[in-house]
Design a protein around this motif. Structure first.
Motif, short mmCIF file in Angstrom:
data_model
loop_
_atom_site.label_atom_id
_atom_site.label_comp_id
_atom_site.label_asym_id
_atom_site.label_seq_id
_atom_site.Cartn_x
_atom_site.Cartn_y
_atom_site.Cartn_z
N LYS A 153 0.73 -1.14 0.03
CA LYS A 153 0.15 0.04 -0.04
C LYS A 153 0.83 1.20 -0.07
O LYS A 153 0.62 2.19 -0.69
N ALA A 154 1.91 1.17 0.68
CA ALA A 154 2.83 2.35 0.75
C ALA A 154 3.40 2.64 -0.55
O ALA A 154 3.63 3.68 -1.08
N LEU A 155 3.99 1.31 -1.18
CA LEU A 155 4.80 1.35 -2.20
C LEU A 155 3.94 1.88 -3.49
O LEU A 155 4.48 2.03 -4.56
N THR A 156 2.55 1.85 -3.57
CA THR A 156 1.74 2.22 -4.57
C THR A 156 0.91 3.27 -4.39
O THR A 156 -0.09 3.64 -4.93
N ASN A 157 1.32 4.20 -3.45
CA ASN A 157 0.88 5.54 -3.30
C ASN A 157 1.28 6.39 -4.14
O ASN A 157 2.33 7.09 -3.80
N GLN A 158 0.80 6.69 -5.02
CA GLN A 158 1.40 7.61 -6.10
C GLN A 158 1.43 9.21 -5.49
O GLN A 158 2.40 9.87 -5.76
N GLY A 159 0.44 9.53 -4.66
CA GLY A 159 0.67 10.81 -4.21
C GLY A 159 1.86 10.74 -3.19
O GLY A 159 2.56 12.14 -3.23
N LEU A 160 2.22 9.83 -2.43
CA LEU A 160 3.42 9.87 -1.61
C LEU A 160 4.74 9.80 -2.51
O LEU A 160 5.62 10.65 -2.06
N LEU A 161 4.62 9.08 -3.63
CA LEU A 161 5.81 9.30 -4.63
C LEU A 161 6.11 10.45 -5.03
O LEU A 161 7.24 11.11 -5.19
N ASP A 162 4.95 11.14 -5.65
CA ASP A 162 4.98 12.53 -6.05
C ASP A 162 5.66 13.60 -5.24
O ASP A 162 6.32 14.24 -5.67
N ALA A 163 5.08 13.31 -4.00
CA ALA A 163 5.71 14.28 -2.86
C ALA A 163 7.07 14.12 -2.62
O ALA A 163 7.81 14.93 -2.22
N VAL A 164 7.69 12.71 -2.57
CA VAL A 164 9.08 12.55 -2.32
C VAL A 164 9.85 13.11 -3.41
O VAL A 164 10.88 13.88 -3.32
N ASN A 165 9.31 12.84 -4.56
CA ASN A 165 9.86 13.45 -5.79
C ASN A 165 10.22 14.82 -5.79
O ASN A 165 11.11 15.65 -6.35
N ALA A 166 9.23 15.45 -5.29
CA ALA A 166 8.97 17.16 -5.51
C ALA A 166 9.89 17.59 -4.44
O ALA A 166 10.40 18.61 -4.67
N VAL A 167 10.31 17.08 -3.26
CA VAL A 167 11.31 17.26 -2.52
C VAL A 167 12.66 17.24 -2.98
O VAL A 167 13.34 18.19 -3.04
N ARG A 168 12.75 16.21 -3.69
CA ARG A 168 14.15 15.90 -4.56
C ARG A 168 14.54 17.13 -5.57
O ARG A 168 15.35 17.72 -5.48
N ASP A 169 13.38 17.14 -6.36
CA ASP A 169 13.45 18.07 -7.43
C ASP A 169 13.61 19.47 -7.13
O ASP A 169 14.49 20.23 -7.65
N ARG A 170 12.98 20.02 -5.82
CA ARG A 170 13.18 21.24 -5.31
C ARG A 170 14.66 21.20 -4.80
O ARG A 170 15.13 22.25 -5.28
N GLY A 171 15.02 20.39 -4.34
CA GLY A 171 16.51 20.54 -3.94
C GLY A 171 17.55 20.74 -4.96
O GLY A 171 18.20 21.43 -4.69
N ALA A 172 17.39 19.94 -5.94
CA ALA A 172 18.26 19.78 -6.93
C ALA A 172 18.17 21.43 -7.93
O ALA A 172 19.02 21.89 -8.22
N ASN A 173 16.74 21.77 -8.18
CA ASN A 173 16.85 22.88 -9.13
C ASN A 173 16.63 24.18 -8.27
O ASN A 173 17.12 25.27 -8.99
N GLU A 174 16.31 24.29 -7.15
CA GLU A 174 16.25 25.45 -6.38
C GLU A 174 17.62 25.71 -5.81
O GLU A 174 17.93 27.18 -5.51
N PHE A 175 18.07 24.72 -4.86
CA PHE A 175 19.30 24.78 -4.29
C PHE A 175 20.59 24.14 -4.51
O PHE A 175 21.47 24.39 -3.98
N GLY A 176 20.66 23.65 -5.62
CA GLY A 176 21.82 23.15 -6.19
C GLY A 176 22.08 21.84 -5.81
O GLY A 176 23.37 21.42 -5.82
#
Length: 220
Positions: A166-189
């Motif tokens: 259930k945890a690993l097929t939670n698309q909203g959760l995956l999207d949120a984890v991705n969003a943290v990663r992507d913001r770290g890369a794109n905004e803070f280098g």
């Protein structure tokens, strides 16, 4: 090093097995000298939490704030959390000098899955689970069958196969984890793990307590 590649929709057995081929690279994240990364970011922007909120330790009014971006399959991150982090917590976080924020920066699907599991436990258990994951990283991350290894590990920390899937097929959760990663890369280098922002000053690599303490003391 992977900083912007999209992770798959849902983390199925197939995705985790495919991810195993990339774990050697993820476990060898680049460690750069601290002096080479002495750039700063805007603290107000840095402290804005992601879609899942931040997990934070330490006093809200601590004079020093450390934000760590880490990957659960990064060997350098595990080394930091086994060697430096206990002293950092005892000497600076627990004494009110440092406020510590831990953020997700998965380098592969296995790391994303581990973060999704950590985010699925009660909030007050999050850091405990992260500590256990780093401590036992070799047992669940660097195997030929990371799906089964992570499933077996998850059962040790209270998951059933049903709650695991259930945890690993939670698309909203995956999207949120991705969003943290992507913001770290794109905004803070962020381009290596672990990366730390100490009152906004960027430092990369598994800093020793002596290295980190010197930086903290200069900001107190």
């Amino acid at each position: 090093m992977n900083t912007g590649q999209d992770l798959p929709v849902n983390l199925t057995r197939r995705h985790l097995l495919q991810a195993a081929s990339g774990l050697a690279l993820a476990g060898a994240a680049v460690t750069l000298p601290a002096a080479a990364m002495a750039e700063t970011v805007n603290m107000e922007e840095l402290l804005k939490p992601g879609p899942l909120g931040d997990h934070i330790l330490g006093a809200e009014d601590a004079p020093v704030t450390i934000v760590e971006y880490a990957s659960m399959t990064c060997g350098h991150c595990a080394h930091f959390h086994k060697t430096t982090y206990p002293a950092l917590k005892a000497d600076y976080i627990d004494t009110g000098k440092v406020r510590f924020i831990f953020r997700e920066f998965p380098l592969d699907a296995v790391a994303a899955a581990a973060f999704m599991l950590a985010r699925s436990v009660p909030a007050d258990k999050y850091f405990e689970i992260v500590d256990i994951m780093f401590e036992q990283q070799k047992a669940w991350a660097f195997t030929d069958n990371p799906y089964n290894s992570l499933l077996n590990f998850s059962k040790q920390i209270g998951f059933t196969q049903e709650s695991f899937e259930k945890a690993l097929t939670n698309q909203g959760l995956l999207d949120a984890v991705n969003a943290v990663r992507d913001r770290g890369a794109n905004e803070f280098g962020v381009n290596a793990t672990p990366t730390f922002f100490i009152n906004g000053e960027k430092q990369s690599g598994a800093l020793s307590i002596e290295e980190m303490g010197k930086i903290i003391e200069a900001k107190l």
